[in-house]
Design a protein around this motif. Structure first.
Motif, PDB file in Angstrom:
ATOM      1  N   LYS A   1      15.723 -47.393   4.364  1.00 12.19           N
ATOM      2  CA  LYS A   1      16.510 -47.125   5.566  1.00 12.19           C
ATOM      3  C   LYS A   1      17.383 -48.330   5.921  1.00 12.19           C
ATOM      4  N   SER A   2      16.801 -49.518   5.835  1.00 11.28           N
ATOM      5  CA  SER A   2      17.571 -50.734   6.124  1.00 11.28           C
ATOM      6  C   SER A   2      18.703 -50.897   5.109  1.00 11.28           C
TER       7      SER A   2
ATOM      8  N   LEU B   1      10.046 -46.841   2.410  1.00 16.83           N
ATOM      9  CA  LEU B   1      10.956 -46.085   3.268  1.00 16.83           C
ATOM     10  C   LEU B   1      11.705 -47.001   4.234  1.00 16.83           C
ATOM     11  N   THR B   2      11.000 -47.967   4.788  1.00 18.97           N
ATOM     12  CA  THR B   2      11.650 -48.912   5.728  1.00 18.97           C
ATOM     13  C   THR B   2      12.748 -49.710   5.030  1.00 18.97           C
ATOM     14  N   ALA B   3      12.436 -50.177   3.844  1.00 20.10           N
ATOM     15  CA  ALA B   3      13.431 -50.958   3.096  1.00 20.10           C
ATOM     16  C   ALA B   3      14.637 -50.108   2.725  1.00 20.10           C
TER      17      ALA B   3
ATOM     18  N   ALA C   1      12.350 -52.451  -1.827  1.00 18.34           N
ATOM     19  CA  ALA C   1      11.915 -51.064  -1.955  1.00 18.34           C
ATOM     20  C   ALA C   1      11.280 -50.806  -3.310  1.00 18.34           C
TER      21      ALA C   1
ATOM     22  N   THR D   1       5.308 -46.508   3.096  1.00 14.96           N
ATOM     23  CA  THR D   1       5.923 -46.875   4.382  1.00 14.96           C
ATOM     24  C   THR D   1       6.901 -48.034   4.218  1.00 14.96           C
ATOM     25  N   SER D   2       6.476 -49.067   3.497  1.00 15.04           N
ATOM     26  CA  SER D   2       7.354 -50.236   3.278  1.00 15.04           C
ATOM     27  C   SER D   2       8.586 -49.849   2.478  1.00 15.04           C
TER      28      SER D   2
END
Length: 449
Positions: free
Chosen positions: A267-268, A263-265, A250, A260-261
């Motif tokens: 959330k994970s 936020l994805t990281a 992140a 986007t990357s």
């Protein structure tokens, strides 16, 4: 050349090049013509295969490609590793295996052994246990147990945790295969009585126990609980690493302006943190339960020791015979000690009456000894004084002789040079006066000079 044969030729003196011909030949006739040579060849093969197996240079027959350290798989692969260009395959290896089984150096691991190959000396096919290697593993297992005291719960393992702790019992880099572990467990339980195993749970005998009991449901529960705690510790470590990696991902995404990357990281990461929190909570509960079990087990051991101590004290008190018996013994002891003292006093009185000393004679003897000592001291002082006076007289004489020599040399010199007028009357008078004043007293001589 195979790894096995290279190891034998490098590490075993019996497999030096000059001996390979004899070892690879069909030496069975030597059993009658040369029994010592026959036995030497058998021993060389058994010893070499044992050390090679322990070194892990003989491949296992299993699909895991592990090295069997305690067993020997006799098959075509094994024979091919012993084949040489000059001598081919060993012709009497079948006899070696059968002799090893007969002598007890090798033990059949399978129910039956097949037959490998054709010919007069057919080789048994299958798996055999190398007894010397198995005994060494059992010895090292016992040493490891004795090195660290273990509580009751610490002596209970699942198969998995037992493998993790004792698979390297032969040393670093020497890991037992799964087949070796099964054989070692069977040997330690059936032949040595050091542990009990029911297939999934292993219970090790305690240091104070004469024998180990069968695995109970409680033992199985403790083993399962320990395995579960161990698995959770591995899972939490993996999740912690994953959270750290996602956090770094992140951060890098933010630096690259990739929303986007990032936020994805993140959330994970949150999902992993939630899972990690649940794992930690479960692990904490299990550790609390296990701690309570450990405490209860320790209390059981404590009560057992207290019961045994009570029996010991009860038996000792019975041997003592109670307080009254002790009082009687002490009273008798006092009487006997008093009697010994009285007898000693009587003996001392007899001695004093028998010995009479004349004080006058003692005084006279002492005075005589004192007079003799005084006389000895005076004689010693006289000798020392006389020696000193003799030394002083010799020194004075030496000085006078030296003065006469000087005066004579002066006169002779004056006579030779014809200068008698230089020696005045006054000088002669002074010299004469000095000679007159000289005496045997060294002090006077020194003053004159």
């Amino acid at each position: 050349m195979s790894e096995l044969l290279t190891y034998l030729q490098t590490n075993d003196p019996q497999f030096r090049k000059a001996r390979l011909g004899a070892l690879y030949s069909d030496f069975r006739p030597l059993q009658t013509t040369n029994p010592d040579g026959y036995t030497a060849n058998i021993n060389a093969w058994l010893s070499g295969l044992s050390s090679a197996s322990l070194a892990g240079v003989i491949s296992s027959s299993s699909q895991t490609h592990q090295h069997d350290l305690l067993t020997l798989s006799i098959n075509q692969n094994f024979l091919s590793k012993l084949e040489t260009r000059e001598w081919g395959r060993p012709l009497a290896l079948g006899t070696v295996v059968r002799e090893g089984i007969k002598r007890g150096d090798l033990v059949v691991a399978d129910e039956t052994l097949g037959i490998l190959g054709e010919g007069e000396d057919m080789l048994p096919e299958g798996k055999v246990v190398i007894l010397s290697n198995l005994q060494l593993a059992a010895k090292e297992f016992s040493k490891r147990l004795e090195a660290v005291p273990r509580s009751r719960t610490e002596r209970i393992f699942s198969k998995k945790t037992f493998r993790e702790e004792f698979s390297n019992v032969l040393g670093e880099g020497k890991v037992l295969s799964s087949g070796d572990e099964e054989i070692l467990l069977r040997y330690l339980g059936r032949d040595k009585g050091l542990l009990a195993c029911d297939g999934e749970t292993v219970k090790v005998r305690g240091p104070e126990e004469k024998s180990v009991g069968a695995v109970t449901r409680d033992d199985e529960t403790i083993a399962s609980l320990k395995s579960l705690i161990n698995d959770l510790e591995i899972q939490t470590a993996a999740l912690e690493k994953k959270v750290e990696e996602l956090s770094n991902t992140a951060r890098l995404a933010v630096e690259k302006k990739s929303r986007t990357s990032a936020l994805t990281a993140l959330k994970s990461k949150k999902i992993a943190e939630t899972s990690l929190g649940k794992r930690h909570a479960t692990l904490l509960q299990l550790e609390e339960v296990f701690s309570s079990i450990e405490q209860a087990a320790d209390q059981v051991e404590l009560v057992r020791v207290m019961e045994a101590s009570t029996r010991v004290l009860s038996g000792l008190n019975k041997e003592v015979g109670g307080v009254e018996r002790v009082d009687n013994v002490v009273e008798q002891l006092r009487e006997q000690m008093g009697m010994v003292g009285e007898v000693g006093d009587v003996i001392a009185e007899v001695g004093r009456d028998a010995i009479v000393v004349d004080e006058g004679e003692v005084d006279d003897e002492l005075e005589a000894m004192e007079r003799a000592e005084q006389k000895r001291v005076e004689e010693k002082e006289t000798l020392v004084r006389e020696a000193r006076e003799r030394k002083e007289a010799e020194e004075t004489k030496r000085q006078l002789d030296a003065l006469e020599v000087v005066e004579r040399e002066a006169k002779e010199k004056a006579s030779r040079e014809g200068k008698k007028d230089m020696v005045t009357e006054q000088d002669l008078d002074d010299s004469t006066e000095i000679l007159k004043r000289m005496s045997l007293d060294p002090a006077t001589v020194l003053e004159t000079v």
